[in-house]
Scaffold this motif. Sequence first.
Motif, PDB file in Angstrom:
ATOM      1  N   UNK A  96       2.803   7.815  -9.061  1.00 37.39           N
ATOM      2  CA  UNK A  96       1.809   7.257  -8.135  1.00 37.39           C
ATOM      3  C   UNK A  96       1.659   8.158  -6.914  1.00 37.39           C
ATOM      4  N   UNK A  97       2.770   8.759  -6.442  1.00 35.87           N
ATOM      5  CA  UNK A  97       2.665   9.613  -5.264  1.00 35.87           C
ATOM      6  C   UNK A  97       1.860  10.867  -5.580  1.00 35.87           C
ATOM      7  N   UNK A  98       1.845  11.284  -6.860  1.00 33.85           N
ATOM      8  CA  UNK A  98       0.999  12.410  -7.266  1.00 33.85           C
ATOM      9  C   UNK A  98      -0.472  12.103  -7.027  1.00 33.85           C
ATOM     10  N   UNK A  99      -0.824  10.845  -7.024  1.00 34.13           N
ATOM     11  CA  UNK A  99      -2.220  10.460  -6.831  1.00 34.13           C
ATOM     12  C   UNK A  99      -2.461   9.866  -5.439  1.00 34.13           C
ATOM     13  N   UNK A 100      -1.595  10.182  -4.496  1.00 30.72           N
ATOM     14  CA  UNK A 100      -1.839   9.811  -3.109  1.00 30.72           C
ATOM     15  C   UNK A 100      -1.323   8.447  -2.702  1.00 30.72           C
ATOM     16  N   UNK A 101      -0.608   7.771  -3.596  1.00 29.53           N
ATOM     17  CA  UNK A 101      -0.036   6.471  -3.252  1.00 29.53           C
ATOM     18  C   UNK A 101       1.466   6.686  -3.174  1.00 29.53           C
ATOM     19  N   UNK A 102       1.972   6.835  -1.950  1.00 28.14           N
ATOM     20  CA  UNK A 102       3.378   7.194  -1.781  1.00 28.14           C
ATOM     21  C   UNK A 102       4.168   6.048  -1.151  1.00 28.14           C
ATOM     22  N   UNK A 103       5.471   6.308  -0.950  1.00 29.04           N
ATOM     23  CA  UNK A 103       6.357   5.283  -0.393  1.00 29.04           C
ATOM     24  C   UNK A 103       5.860   4.740   0.934  1.00 29.04           C
ATOM     25  N   UNK A 104       5.349   5.625   1.794  1.00 27.19           N
ATOM     26  CA  UNK A 104       4.938   5.147   3.112  1.00 27.19           C
ATOM     27  C   UNK A 104       3.703   4.251   2.995  1.00 27.19           C
ATOM     28  N   UNK A 105       2.797   4.568   2.064  1.00 25.16           N
ATOM     29  CA  UNK A 105       1.631   3.710   1.823  1.00 25.16           C
ATOM     30  C   UNK A 105       2.091   2.333   1.344  1.00 25.16           C
ATOM     31  N   UNK A 106       2.982   2.315   0.338  1.00 24.36           N
ATOM     32  CA  UNK A 106       3.493   1.062  -0.216  1.00 24.36           C
ATOM     33  C   UNK A 106       4.195   0.254   0.870  1.00 24.36           C
ATOM     34  N   UNK A 107       5.043   0.923   1.657  1.00 25.62           N
ATOM     35  CA  UNK A 107       5.793   0.250   2.721  1.00 25.62           C
ATOM     36  C   UNK A 107       4.834  -0.337   3.762  1.00 25.62           C
ATOM     37  N   UNK A 108       3.826   0.441   4.146  1.00 25.67           N
ATOM     38  CA  UNK A 108       2.866  -0.008   5.160  1.00 25.67           C
ATOM     39  C   UNK A 108       2.125  -1.265   4.694  1.00 25.67           C
ATOM     40  N   UNK A 109       1.661  -1.263   3.448  1.00 23.64           N
ATOM     41  CA  UNK A 109       0.955  -2.434   2.930  1.00 23.64           C
ATOM     42  C   UNK A 109       1.906  -3.620   2.822  1.00 23.64           C
ATOM     43  N   UNK A 110       3.120  -3.370   2.327  1.00 24.27           N
ATOM     44  CA  UNK A 110       4.117  -4.445   2.154  1.00 24.27           C
ATOM     45  C   UNK A 110       4.433  -5.101   3.499  1.00 24.27           C
ATOM     46  N   UNK A 111       4.549  -4.291   4.559  1.00 25.85           N
ATOM     47  CA  UNK A 111       4.898  -4.836   5.880  1.00 25.85           C
ATOM     48  C   UNK A 111       3.741  -5.615   6.492  1.00 25.85           C
ATOM     49  N   UNK A 112       2.504  -5.217   6.191  1.00 25.03           N
ATOM     50  CA  UNK A 112       1.336  -5.822   6.841  1.00 25.03           C
ATOM     51  C   UNK A 112       0.777  -7.023   6.092  1.00 25.03           C
ATOM     52  N   UNK A 113       0.848  -6.992   4.761  1.00 21.53           N
ATOM     53  CA  UNK A 113       0.286  -8.094   3.973  1.00 21.53           C
ATOM     54  C   UNK A 113       1.416  -9.081   3.694  1.00 21.53           C
ATOM     55  N   UNK A 114       1.405 -10.151   4.447  1.00 20.93           N
ATOM     56  CA  UNK A 114       2.492 -11.130   4.456  1.00 20.93           C
ATOM     57  C   UNK A 114       1.913 -12.540   4.242  1.00 20.93           C
ATOM     58  N   UNK A 115       2.765 -13.556   4.054  1.00 16.90           N
ATOM     59  CA  UNK A 115       2.221 -14.908   3.872  1.00 16.90           C
ATOM     60  C   UNK A 115       1.244 -15.273   4.981  1.00 16.90           C
ATOM     61  N   UNK A 116       0.113 -15.882   4.583  1.00 18.23           N
ATOM     62  CA  UNK A 116      -0.919 -16.273   5.538  1.00 18.23           C
ATOM     63  C   UNK A 116      -2.001 -15.216   5.722  1.00 18.23           C
ATOM     64  N   UNK A 117      -1.884 -14.085   5.013  1.00 18.12           N
ATOM     65  CA  UNK A 117      -2.884 -13.016   5.142  1.00 18.12           C
ATOM     66  C   UNK A 117      -3.491 -12.710   3.776  1.00 18.12           C
TER      67      UNK A 117
END
Length: 164
Positions: A96-117
């Motif tokens: 996935x990181x080969x196609x521009x979806x890396x750990x920091x992208x995953x982490x950023x989305x995981x931290x921001x998209x939370x219950x109630x959003x």
Amino acid sequence: MAATLTVWKFDTVHGAESALGLLQRMQKEELITINDAAYVYWTEGRKKPKTQQLHSLAGAGALGGSFWGLLFGLIFFVPLLGMAMGAAMGAIMGSMSDVGIDDSFVRQVREQVTPGTSALFVMSSHVVVDKVLDEFKQTGATLLSTNLSNEQEAKLREAFAEAE
């Protein structure tokens, strides 16, 4: 023209779904070409969000359910599965990181998209950026985004064509 995966986060459970009309209108006005799209909404009190692929908006270059399933799995479900599963996902994460979806992208989305959003994931090209940003700002959405080069988009399509 390279495809861009943009993630728009909304501070309500129904925000992403409400923005679909806006996305369709912008596509009709040729402000954006939607290659594929999906959204997640996370009701308070639930362990994980619900996901929905948008077949109605998807263009000829749609990535398909396996792409969205894998992406949402990496973001939302791996933390629930624990370490054993995490190791297996490490190899997939590498591709996935080969196609521009890396750990920091995953982490950023995981931290921001939370219950109630909720969040709207859009794979697009030919975007009139300033107009699209203005439209989304009016909804109160927050932009989390990763840009894919032509080469990354081709790799992504190749990776998921095999799975369909």
